[in-house]
Design a protein around this motif. Structure first.
Motif, PDB file in Angstrom:
ATOM      1  N   SER A 240      40.780  49.676  42.875  1.00 50.19           N
ATOM      2  CA  SER A 240      40.020  50.052  43.997  1.00 50.19           C
ATOM      3  C   SER A 240      39.927  48.629  44.961  1.00 50.19           C
ATOM      4  O   SER A 240      39.754  47.645  44.209  1.00 50.19           O
ATOM      5  N   VAL A 241      40.109  48.801  46.233  1.00 48.69           N
ATOM      6  CA  VAL A 241      39.828  47.963  47.069  1.00 48.69           C
ATOM      7  C   VAL A 241      38.895  48.388  48.192  1.00 48.69           C
ATOM      8  O   VAL A 241      39.193  49.393  48.818  1.00 48.69           O
ATOM      9  N   ARG A 242      37.933  47.576  48.341  1.00 46.98           N
ATOM     10  CA  ARG A 242      36.891  47.868  49.316  1.00 46.98           C
ATOM     11  C   ARG A 242      36.276  46.425  49.965  1.00 46.98           C
ATOM     12  O   ARG A 242      36.169  45.587  49.519  1.00 46.98           O
ATOM     13  N   PRO A 243      35.906  46.737  51.233  1.00 47.31           N
ATOM     14  CA  PRO A 243      35.186  45.625  51.834  1.00 47.31           C
ATOM     15  C   PRO A 243      33.772  45.202  51.287  1.00 47.31           C
ATOM     16  O   PRO A 243      33.107  46.164  50.884  1.00 47.31           O
ATOM     17  N   LEU A 244      33.669  43.887  51.042  1.00 48.94           N
ATOM     18  CA  LEU A 244      31.998  43.638  50.770  1.00 48.94           C
ATOM     19  C   LEU A 244      31.082  43.617  51.973  1.00 48.94           C
ATOM     20  O   LEU A 244      29.969  43.678  52.039  1.00 48.94           O
ATOM     21  N   ASP A 245      31.951  42.738  52.953  1.00 55.21           N
ATOM     22  CA  ASP A 245      31.066  42.300  54.370  1.00 55.21           C
ATOM     23  C   ASP A 245      32.261  42.144  55.260  1.00 55.21           C
ATOM     24  O   ASP A 245      33.229  42.678  55.129  1.00 55.21           O
ATOM     25  N   ALA A 246      32.066  41.588  56.405  1.00 52.53           N
ATOM     26  CA  ALA A 246      33.045  41.456  57.532  1.00 52.53           C
ATOM     27  C   ALA A 246      34.166  40.619  57.056  1.00 52.53           C
ATOM     28  O   ALA A 246      35.262  40.799  57.661  1.00 52.53           O
ATOM     29  N   ASP A 247      33.805  39.787  56.182  1.00 48.56           N
ATOM     30  CA  ASP A 247      35.147  38.647  55.862  1.00 48.56           C
ATOM     31  C   ASP A 247      35.791  38.986  54.444  1.00 48.56           C
ATOM     32  O   ASP A 247      36.444  38.096  53.985  1.00 48.56           O
ATOM     33  N   ARG A 248      35.083  39.576  53.458  1.00 47.71           N
ATOM     34  CA  ARG A 248      35.476  39.663  52.181  1.00 47.71           C
ATOM     35  C   ARG A 248      35.788  41.266  51.650  1.00 47.71           C
ATOM     36  O   ARG A 248      35.391  42.097  52.045  1.00 47.71           O
ATOM     37  N   LEU A 249      36.751  41.065  50.703  1.00 46.26           N
ATOM     38  CA  LEU A 249      37.241  42.217  50.234  1.00 46.26           C
ATOM     39  C   LEU A 249      36.976  42.171  48.550  1.00 46.26           C
ATOM     40  O   LEU A 249      37.168  41.167  48.031  1.00 46.26           O
ATOM     41  N   LEU A 250      36.861  43.183  47.737  1.00 49.78           N
ATOM     42  CA  LEU A 250      36.501  43.119  46.472  1.00 49.78           C
ATOM     43  C   LEU A 250      37.769  44.131  46.098  1.00 49.78           C
ATOM     44  O   LEU A 250      37.880  45.298  46.212  1.00 49.78           O
ATOM     45  N   MET A 251      38.698  43.505  45.130  1.00 54.07           N
ATOM     46  CA  MET A 251      39.608  44.234  44.472  1.00 54.07           C
ATOM     47  C   MET A 251      38.985  44.405  42.917  1.00 54.07           C
ATOM     48  O   MET A 251      38.802  43.539  42.289  1.00 54.07           O
ATOM     49  N   THR A 252      39.181  45.636  42.488  1.00 51.58           N
ATOM     50  CA  THR A 252      38.597  45.843  41.124  1.00 51.58           C
ATOM     51  C   THR A 252      39.925  46.612  40.532  1.00 51.58           C
ATOM     52  O   THR A 252      40.490  47.755  41.011  1.00 51.58           O
ATOM     53  N   ILE A 253      40.424  46.164  39.165  1.00 55.57           N
ATOM     54  CA  ILE A 253      41.432  46.754  38.482  1.00 55.57           C
ATOM     55  C   ILE A 253      41.288  47.028  37.039  1.00 55.57           C
ATOM     56  O   ILE A 253      40.509  46.317  36.337  1.00 55.57           O
ATOM     57  N   VAL A 254      41.052  48.488  36.595  1.00 52.26           N
ATOM     58  CA  VAL A 254      40.702  48.748  35.434  1.00 52.26           C
ATOM     59  C   VAL A 254      41.857  49.013  34.830  1.00 52.26           C
ATOM     60  O   VAL A 254      42.544  50.022  35.118  1.00 52.26           O
ATOM     61  N   THR A 255      42.423  48.531  33.544  1.00 54.69           N
ATOM     62  CA  THR A 255      43.544  48.963  32.923  1.00 54.69           C
ATOM     63  C   THR A 255      43.360  49.361  31.514  1.00 54.69           C
ATOM     64  O   THR A 255      42.556  49.152  30.834  1.00 54.69           O
ATOM     65  N   PRO A 256      44.402  50.185  30.915  1.00 60.64           N
ATOM     66  CA  PRO A 256      44.158  50.561  29.460  1.00 60.64           C
ATOM     67  C   PRO A 256      44.318  49.534  28.349  1.00 60.64           C
ATOM     68  O   PRO A 256      43.864  49.538  27.308  1.00 60.64           O
ATOM     69  N   LYS A 257      45.015  48.574  28.886  1.00 61.22           N
ATOM     70  CA  LYS A 257      45.270  47.196  28.155  1.00 61.22           C
ATOM     71  C   LYS A 257      45.428  45.993  28.838  1.00 61.22           C
ATOM     72  O   LYS A 257      45.629  46.271  30.004  1.00 61.22           O
ATOM     73  N   ALA A 258      45.602  44.925  28.432  1.00 57.68           N
ATOM     74  CA  ALA A 258      45.772  43.671  29.337  1.00 57.68           C
ATOM     75  C   ALA A 258      46.959  43.645  29.992  1.00 57.68           C
ATOM     76  O   ALA A 258      47.805  44.362  29.480  1.00 57.68           O
ATOM     77  N   SER A 259      47.089  43.222  31.048  1.00 54.23           N
ATOM     78  CA  SER A 259      48.029  43.579  32.034  1.00 54.23           C
ATOM     79  C   SER A 259      48.617  42.322  33.027  1.00 54.23           C
ATOM     80  O   SER A 259      47.388  41.306  33.293  1.00 54.23           O
TER      81      SER A 259
END
Length: 195
Positions: free
Chosen positions: A28-47
């Motif tokens: 998931s990649v989504r804007p937090l505000d006008a200057d910042r993005l939040l990237m979240t990655i959920v994996t089935p194992k350490a990666s």
């Protein structure tokens, strides 16, 4: 010519196995505000994870690599120093590639829908060529094999899900060969030597 004809007479029909894809990373990649993005990655194992952000001319403006021991990984990107324009963000996690288009425009940051794909994998020995490919978008695929004298085999298929195909190459003449797998959005190339 007889060898080629014999090869492809012996060549079994394209063996396509449609299977449910295993558990894939969720990105998931989504804007937090006008200057910042939040990237979240959920994996089935350490990666291992790799992120590249390119500008419209293809210059890399950001590169990051992480070997995360956690199954959930979050990263905030500060985009305030980027000029207005379009950027491509490419994430690679566990063989899955995800691409988003980022747009920076006068105090506004937007992210396009995520496009995900898994690269095709080829293996060969002197007996068989194996292709594994996850056709996530159910697009028509064309496979071509070229030798020193040109095209030696061509096939098309349109399966949804995972493709697992074997080609008998034991009767091919010695030499170098190139395999092309093309769909509407992706092109893959693999070279092998038959001894």
């Amino acid at each position: 010519m007889k060898t080629k004809k014999g090869l492809f007479t012996i060549l079994a029909a394209l063996a396509v196995t449609l299977t449910m894809a295993g558990e894939k990373p969720k990105i998931s990649v989504r804007p937090l505000d006008a200057d910042r993005l939040l990237m979240t990655i959920v994996t089935p194992k350490a990666s291992e994870m790799e992120v590249t952000i390119d500008d419209k001319s293809g210059d890399i403006v950001y590169y990051g690599y992480w070997d995360s021991p956690e199954q959930t990984f979050k990263k905030i990107f500060d985009m305030k120093n980027l000029a207005n324009g379009k950027y491509a963000m490419k994430l690679e996690v566990d063989g899955l590639t995800s691409e988003q288009e980022l747009t920076v425009s006068h105090n506004k940051l937007s992210v396009s829908n995520t496009k995900e794909f898994v690269p095709a994998r080829f293996q060969s020995d002197n007996q068989q060529l194996t292709l594994t490919y996850e056709n996530l978008e159910n697009k028509k695929c064309d496979l071509e094999i070229y030798g020193k004298n040109g095209l030696v085999h061509q096939t098309s298929f349109r399966p949804a899900g995972q493709i697992y195909a074997h080609y008998d190459i034991s009767k091919l003449e010695e030499g170098n060969y190139t395999v092309y797998l093309n769909s509407a959005n992706e092109n893959f190339e693999f070279s092998f030597e038959k001894e």
